[in-house]
Enzyme design. Structure first.
Site, mmCIF file in Angstrom:
data_model
loop_
_atom_site.group_PDB
_atom_site.id
_atom_site.type_symbol
_atom_site.label_atom_id
_atom_site.label_comp_id
_atom_site.label_asym_id
_atom_site.label_seq_id
_atom_site.Cartn_x
_atom_site.Cartn_y
_atom_site.Cartn_z
ATOM 1 C CE LYS A 116 -4.412 1.047 0.293
ATOM 2 N NZ LYS A 116 -5.568 0.124 -0.236
ATOM 3 N N GLY A 230 -17.984 7.610 -2.979
ATOM 4 C CA GLY A 230 -16.631 7.451 -3.838
ATOM 5 C C GLY A 230 -17.131 6.470 -4.874
ATOM 6 C CB ALA A 232 -16.620 1.320 -3.690
ATOM 7 N N GLY A 233 -18.777 3.278 -3.259
ATOM 8 C CA GLY A 233 -20.174 3.467 -2.288
ATOM 9 C C GLY A 233 -21.331 3.972 -3.548
ATOM 10 C CE1 TYR A 234 -24.265 6.877 -8.770
ATOM 11 C CE2 TYR A 234 -22.197 6.169 -9.949
ATOM 12 C CZ TYR A 234 -23.685 6.715 -9.865
ATOM 13 O OH TYR A 234 -24.333 6.809 -10.972
HETATM 14 N N1 GLU Z 1 -7.157 0.262 -3.197
HETATM 15 C C1 GLU Z 1 -8.091 -0.764 -3.611
HETATM 16 C C2 GLU Z 1 -8.110 -2.010 -2.163
HETATM 17 O O1 GLU Z 1 -8.030 -1.170 -1.067
HETATM 18 C C3 GLU Z 1 -7.641 -1.670 -4.741
HETATM 19 C C4 GLU Z 1 -6.054 -2.150 -4.683
HETATM 20 C C5 GLU Z 1 -5.778 -2.711 -5.979
HETATM 21 O O2 GLU Z 1 -6.479 -2.741 -6.872
HETATM 22 O O3 GLU Z 1 -4.519 -3.100 -6.290
HETATM 23 O O4 GLU Z 1 -8.343 -3.094 -2.373
#
Ligand code: GLU
Length: 440
Positions: A116, A230, A232-234
């Protein structure tokens, strides 16, 4: 004295997110006999990098942003996970998010590790040109850490496909090759996958429907509250609305809106047209024909509404020991990463609330990121239906397996998801040999 007190308090609250993630893992160790080696390897991230990222601002000044990238574990494949641009980003949070990515990829059994990244910035306060410079500068500073076989970033909170397009472009400029597979969540015109945009929501929708079957919740009369509007939520709110669920509340970072059969598209249109791009305009004249149908509530009140399904789809730590007792939902679907603290989990379990944990519920995003990476490497692109078909197969199989483990071991879905992931991670880690193997 006061100032010292405040900064000390800050240290406490910023460290506990990683501790929270570790506590979830500890629960899983009670139900899976992980080796000493596996436990030792998973104790801390494999690599952590902090970067000072200089960016020339439009007014001529130079601003240095703090950014991070964490590889939690890469035993099962290259690190994978988004990059977050948010003023509250901190290293402990990025470590927690990287741990969750590791377990998420293992829980749905895609051959990737967990990572991350994040930058401490409020991107809403940057101009578009400053945002581009920051996105490119992040890659310039982190270049040695990432790559299609090393670590593959993607969007996360307040980053999007435009940011990914700048980032992959910067990476390719440095290597002087077209390595599209080094970033996912790109625009389709730049090597992105069809369906990636809706993937997190669609994955959540598939598992939510499965969970409704097991919990006896009927879409036709289920009341749903969605926190966060955002990507995902929408999209999830819209999918559920189209499927006949009754959306009774939605929210963004500024306000929450209560109603009956709320049409997410109507709210999105108002938000897009609003002077501050917020849902607040739902309550202002001129934006909506009949604004008596919407009632203004707070984000905290949204969480405590009398609903069947509560969907936290914004940020972490919104369901805590302070409000868990007041949650009335029968089911919580964690579309955000880490919305429920470990203390709140215990309360929800006691109240018999069925929690679909983040590492399963929001895994659709990374699953289609994996598909994007595969397509980039093959140079062959799939039709949208193909993407959805494969996503459904992977995520429903993960649900079935985790649900089965939760029943068999009489544990909640979160711990079951960790157990399933841990089984796979420990097989990979222990394949290098354990103490027993080397002693003989
Ligand atoms: N940010 C998204 C998550 O937390 C996607 C991560 C990705 O596609 O690598 O799962």
């Amino acid at each position: 004295m006061h100032v010292a007190g405040i900064s000390y308090f800050k240290v406490i609250i910023t460290t506990d997110l990683f501790q929270n993630a570790k506590a979830q893992l500890e629960e899983a160790y009670k139900h899976f006999p992980a080796s000493k080696e596996t436990k030792a390897v998973l104790e801390n991230p494999q690599k952590v990098i902090q970067a000072s990222i200089p960016v020339r601002m439009d007014d001529g000044s130079l601003k240095v942003f703090q950014g991070y990238r964490v590889h939690y574990n890469t035993t099962r494949g290259p690190a994978k996970g988004g990059i977050r641009f948010h003023p509250d980003v901190n290293l402990e949070e990025v470590k927690a998010l990287a741990l969750w990515m590791t377990f998420k990829c293992a829980a749905v059994d895609i051959p990737l590790g967990g990572g991350k990244g994040g930058v401490i910035v409020d991107p809403r306060k940057l101009t578009t040109r400053e945002l581009e410079r920051l996105s490119r500068a992040y890659i310039d500073e982190l270049f040695d850490f990432i790559g299609p076989d090393k670590d593959i970033p993607a969007p996360d909170v307040y980053t999007n496909e435009k940011v990914m397009a700048w980032m992959v472009d910067e990476y390719n400029k440095i290597v002087r090759h077209q390595h599209y597979g080094t970033i996912t969540g790109k625009p389709v015109s730049r090597g992105g996958s069809l369906g990636r945009n809706k993937a997190t929501a669609l994955g959540a929708y598939y598992v939510l429907k499965k969970a409704c079957e097991t919990q006896g919740i009927n879409p036709g009369n289920a009341r749903v509250a969605v926190q966060g509007f955002g990507n995902a939520g929408y999209h999830l709110a819209k999918m559920l609305y189209d499927d006949g669920f009754n959306i009774v509340a939605v929210s963004d970072s500024r306000t929450a809106v209560k109603g009956d059969h709320i049409n997410p598209d109507e709210v999105m249109e108002i938000k897009a047209a609003c002077h501050n791009k917020s849902m607040e305009c739902v309550f202002e004249d001129g934006y909506v024909k009949d604004n008596t149908k919407y009632q203004k509530i707070t984000n905290d009140e949204l969480l405590e509404l009398d609903v069947d399904i509560l969907i936290p789809a914004a940020l972490e730590k919104v369901i805590t020991e302070d409000n868990a007792e007041k949650i009335k939902a029968k089911m919580v679907v964690e579309v955000a990463n880490g919305p429920t603290t470990i203390e709140a989990d215990k309360v929800l379990e006691k109240k018999n609330v069925f929690v679909l944990p983040d590492i399963l519920a929001n895994s659709g995003g990374v699953t289609v990121s994996y598909f994007e990476w595969v397509q980039n490497r093959q140079g062959y692109y799939w039709e949208e239906e193909e993407v959805y078909k494969r996503l459904k197969k992977i995520i429903e199989a993960a649900f079935d397996k985790i649900y089965h483990v939760s029943k068999e071991k009489k544990i909640n879905m979160r711990t079951a998801a960790y157990v399933v992931a841990l089984e796979r991670l420990s097989a990979a880690i222990d394949s290098h040999g354990t103490e027993e193997y080397f002693k003989n």
